[in-house]
Design an enzyme around this catalytic site. Structure first.
Site, PDB file in Angstrom:
ATOM      1  N   GLN A 141       1.092  -1.229  -0.090  1.00 24.29           N
ATOM      2  CA  GLN A 141       0.131  -0.051  -0.037  1.00 24.29           C
ATOM      3  C   GLN A 141       0.972   1.270   0.060  1.00 24.29           C
ATOM      4  O   GLN A 141       0.281   2.384  -0.044  1.00 24.29           O
ATOM      5  CB  GLN A 141      -0.858  -0.177   1.211  1.00 24.29           C
ATOM      6  CG  GLN A 141      -1.781  -1.180   1.385  1.00 24.29           C
ATOM      7  CD  GLN A 141      -2.338  -1.374   2.845  1.00 24.29           C
ATOM      8  OE1 GLN A 141      -3.200  -0.598   3.115  1.00 24.29           O
ATOM      9  NE2 GLN A 141      -1.705  -1.950   3.792  1.00 24.29           N
ATOM     10  N   VAL A 167       3.448   4.102  -1.150  1.00 23.02           N
ATOM     11  CA  VAL A 167       3.652   4.766  -2.568  1.00 23.02           C
ATOM     12  C   VAL A 167       5.170   5.229  -2.480  1.00 23.02           C
ATOM     13  O   VAL A 167       5.353   5.879  -3.379  1.00 23.02           O
ATOM     14  CB  VAL A 167       2.841   5.965  -2.587  1.00 23.02           C
ATOM     15  CG1 VAL A 167       1.463   5.580  -2.534  1.00 23.02           C
ATOM     16  CG2 VAL A 167       3.052   7.148  -1.260  1.00 23.02           C
ATOM     17  N   ASP A 168       6.037   4.928  -1.685  1.00 25.81           N
ATOM     18  CA  ASP A 168       7.365   5.324  -1.325  1.00 25.81           C
ATOM     19  C   ASP A 168       8.399   4.701  -2.296  1.00 25.81           C
ATOM     20  O   ASP A 168       9.639   5.212  -2.425  1.00 25.81           O
ATOM     21  CB  ASP A 168       7.984   5.234   0.037  1.00 25.81           C
ATOM     22  CG  ASP A 168       7.748   3.833   0.589  1.00 25.81           C
ATOM     23  OD1 ASP A 168       7.679   3.089  -0.144  1.00 25.81           O
ATOM     24  OD2 ASP A 168       7.521   4.135   1.838  1.00 25.81           O
ATOM     25  N   HIS A 174      -1.709   1.648  -4.308  1.00 24.42           N
ATOM     26  CA  HIS A 174      -1.784   2.761  -4.016  1.00 24.42           C
ATOM     27  C   HIS A 174      -1.219   3.881  -4.919  1.00 24.42           C
ATOM     28  O   HIS A 174      -1.038   5.232  -4.567  1.00 24.42           O
ATOM     29  CB  HIS A 174      -1.879   3.479  -2.551  1.00 24.42           C
ATOM     30  CG  HIS A 174      -2.974   2.379  -1.619  1.00 24.42           C
ATOM     31  ND1 HIS A 174      -2.767   2.674  -0.390  1.00 24.42           N
ATOM     32  CD2 HIS A 174      -3.909   1.865  -2.210  1.00 24.42           C
ATOM     33  CE1 HIS A 174      -4.001   1.756  -0.012  1.00 24.42           C
ATOM     34  NE2 HIS A 174      -4.446   1.475  -1.135  1.00 24.42           N
ATOM     35  N   CYS A 219      -6.306  14.033 -18.666  1.00 23.83           N
ATOM     36  CA  CYS A 219      -6.340  12.657 -19.568  1.00 23.83           C
ATOM     37  C   CYS A 219      -5.792  11.400 -18.968  1.00 23.83           C
ATOM     38  O   CYS A 219      -5.779  10.539 -19.712  1.00 23.83           O
ATOM     39  CB  CYS A 219      -5.669  13.408 -20.924  1.00 23.83           C
ATOM     40  SG  CYS A 219      -3.607  13.513 -20.569  1.00 23.83           S
ATOM     41  N   ASN A 244       3.483  -6.950  13.415  1.00 23.99           N
ATOM     42  CA  ASN A 244       2.847  -5.820  13.909  1.00 23.99           C
ATOM     43  C   ASN A 244       3.252  -5.585  15.300  1.00 23.99           C
ATOM     44  O   ASN A 244       2.821  -6.503  15.958  1.00 23.99           O
ATOM     45  CB  ASN A 244       1.448  -5.550  13.429  1.00 23.99           C
ATOM     46  CG  ASN A 244       1.199  -4.184  13.468  1.00 23.99           C
ATOM     47  OD1 ASN A 244       1.446  -3.300  14.274  1.00 23.99           O
ATOM     48  ND2 ASN A 244       0.475  -3.557  12.385  1.00 23.99           N
TER      49      ASN A 244
HETATM   50  P1  OAD Z   1      -1.176   2.879   9.120  1.00 27.01           P
HETATM   51  O1  OAD Z   1      -0.378   3.955   9.327  1.00 27.01           O
HETATM   52  O2  OAD Z   1      -2.779   2.746   9.115  1.00 27.01           O
HETATM   53  O3  OAD Z   1      -0.634   1.548   9.967  1.00 27.01           O
HETATM   54  C1  OAD Z   1       0.492   1.320  10.239  1.00 27.01           C
HETATM   55  C2  OAD Z   1       0.931   0.022  11.046  1.00 27.01           C
HETATM   56  O4  OAD Z   1       2.133  -0.088  11.287  1.00 27.01           O
HETATM   57  C3  OAD Z   1       0.279   0.103  12.523  1.00 27.01           C
HETATM   58  O5  OAD Z   1      -0.744  -0.986  12.637  1.00 27.01           O
HETATM   59  C4  OAD Z   1       1.507   0.374  13.315  1.00 27.01           C
HETATM   60  O6  OAD Z   1       1.085  -0.604  14.254  1.00 27.01           O
HETATM   61  C5  OAD Z   1       2.341  -0.765  12.304  1.00 27.01           C
HETATM   62  N1  OAD Z   1       3.642  -0.399  12.844  1.00 27.01           N
HETATM   63  C6  OAD Z   1       4.313   0.714  13.329  1.00 27.01           C
HETATM   64  N2  OAD Z   1       5.686   0.494  13.248  1.00 27.01           N
HETATM   65  C7  OAD Z   1       5.798  -0.494  12.917  1.00 27.01           C
HETATM   66  C8  OAD Z   1       7.155  -1.491  12.563  1.00 27.01           C
HETATM   67  N3  OAD Z   1       8.365  -1.182  13.047  1.00 27.01           N
HETATM   68  N4  OAD Z   1       7.149  -2.899  12.020  1.00 27.01           N
HETATM   69  C9  OAD Z   1       5.825  -3.158  11.617  1.00 27.01           C
HETATM   70  N5  OAD Z   1       4.696  -2.722  11.815  1.00 27.01           N
HETATM   71  C10 OAD Z   1       4.787  -1.225  12.536  1.00 27.01           C
HETATM   72  O7  OAD Z   1      -0.603   2.369   7.447  1.00 27.01           O
HETATM   73  P2  OAD Z   1      -1.327   1.508   6.343  1.00 27.01           P
HETATM   74  O8  OAD Z   1      -2.092   0.266   6.963  1.00 27.01           O
HETATM   75  O9  OAD Z   1      -0.216   1.297   5.422  1.00 27.01           O
HETATM   76  O10 OAD Z   1      -3.662   5.111   1.908  1.00 27.01           O
HETATM   77  O11 OAD Z   1      -2.500   2.538   5.909  1.00 27.01           O
HETATM   78  C11 OAD Z   1      -3.120   2.036   4.750  1.00 27.01           C
HETATM   79  C12 OAD Z   1      -3.480   3.433   3.762  1.00 27.01           C
HETATM   80  O12 OAD Z   1      -4.187   4.338   4.688  1.00 27.01           O
HETATM   81  C13 OAD Z   1      -2.257   3.860   3.229  1.00 27.01           C
HETATM   82  O13 OAD Z   1      -1.824   3.334   2.141  1.00 27.01           O
HETATM   83  C14 OAD Z   1      -2.839   5.474   3.144  1.00 27.01           C
HETATM   84  C15 OAD Z   1      -3.240   5.713   4.144  1.00 27.01           C
HETATM   85  O14 OAD Z   1      -4.601   6.740   4.380  1.00 27.01           O
HETATM   86  C16 OAD Z   1      -4.050   6.266   0.996  1.00 27.01           C
HETATM   87  O15 OAD Z   1      -3.418   7.499   1.220  1.00 27.01           O
HETATM   88  C17 OAD Z   1      -4.828   5.933  -0.118  1.00 27.01           C
END
Ligand code: OAD
Length: 253
Positions: A108, A110-111, A126, A137, A221
């Site tokens: 997910q 984008v980096d 994403h 376009c 996690n």
């Molecule tokens: P979140 O910020 O929602 O969740 C990050 C998760 O990483 C949390 O559950 C943390 O507990 C966990 N975490 C933190 N440090 C960690 C580590 N060192 N090792 C492993 N896990 C760790 O991010 P995403 O689930 O990626 O979408 O969010 C999903 C989407 O929501 C993103 O792609 C973005 C955002 O809005 C869009 O922009 C469309």
């Protein structure tokens, strides 16, 4: 904890279970890149605790204030320009290289750090923050990197406004990537969900689909998520430590 210490803590049963799997699918989220110094989205220090997603990451937000949206993405691109893949990204790349079988990495994020670390079969659900495309376009500009430095908003040759190549809230995910991600989830025998809060769909349904189709599902996690009760194994800790230890153990004879 060092990788070697952690290796001792990863039970031999888990390693034996992973070693027996040929079709692997992995979903990553912002947590894996947190170890590269990039902010996550949720939680008290997350980006969405300080910023409004609807203003910065939606079509309505871009139409209302494209300048603000560009400033935010340009700032994130600038932060990213000095970021390097973390040990979790590197461990997954190493795992893919040494794995004899299917290995699909769905992210997910984008980096672009998975590809930078050397992973090749990567599905960016994403989009990618370094990409720019036209709001009107849909085409990507022919010439190089587009930047926004507080001057004129960048425009496409068709006259439309250019925008960052990421998926915003309310938008469809790219169809080929989404289809391949669901195929990988349905066909894999091992699925790992790493560093994601499991709150954003459709990505959050991938581990559920994998489980429904008979895969073993492991979550990595430090926190519990809505998916945790459904995981076969929850490994609590940072992605880098756990994945490095896992890959080291898998490579041991
Ligand atoms: P979140 O910020 O929602 O969740 C990050 C998760 O990483 C949390 O559950 C943390 O507990 C966990 N975490 C933190 N440090 C960690 C580590 N060192 N090792 C492993 N896990 C760790 O991010 P995403 O689930 O990626 O979408 O969010 C999903 C989407 O929501 C993103 O792609 C973005 C955002 O809005 C869009 O922009 C469309």
């Amino acid at each position: 904890m060092s990788s070697t210490d952690l290796r001792a803590h990863l039970s031999q049963n888990i390693i034996a279970l992973i070693r027996g799997k040929r079709k692997i699918a992995i979903l990553t989220g912002a947590g894996i890149s947190a170890e590269a110094g990039l902010a996550t989205f949720r939680g008290k220090d997350g980006l969405w605790a300080k910023m409004r997603a609807e203003e910065l990451a939606s079509i309505q937000g871009f139409m209302a204030n494209p300048q603000l949206v560009w400033e935010w993405y340009q700032h994130r691109r600038d932060v990213l320009s000095s970021a390097q893949p973390a040990s979790g990204h590197r461990a997954l790349a190493e795992w893919e290289r040494s794995h004899d079988g299917d290995f699909t990495l769905i992210t997910q994020n984008v980096d672009g750090l998975h590809r930078l670390a050397g992973s090749s079969n990567v599905l960016e659900l994403h989009g990618n923050i370094r990409v720019t495309r036209c709001f009107k376009c849909g085409r990507e500009p022919i010439r190089g990197v587009v930047e926004f430095r507080g001057e004129e908003l960048p425009k496409c040759s068709c006259g439309g406004l250019l925008r960052p190549g990421v998926v915003w809230f309310g938008e469809m995910l790219p169809e080929p990537e989404l289809t391949r991600a669901f195929e990988a989830a349905e066909q894999c025998d091992l699925f790992l969900t790493i560093g994601t809060s499991s709150q954003v769909y459709p990505a959050a349904s991938l581990p559920v689909v994998a489980k429904e189709h008979g895969a073993t599902v492991i979550e990595i996690n430090p926190e519990e998520t809505p998916f945790t009760p459904h995981a076969d194994i929850h490994l609590s800790g940072g992605a880098g430590d756990i994945l490095s230890a896992m890959v080291l153990s898998l490579s041991a004879i």
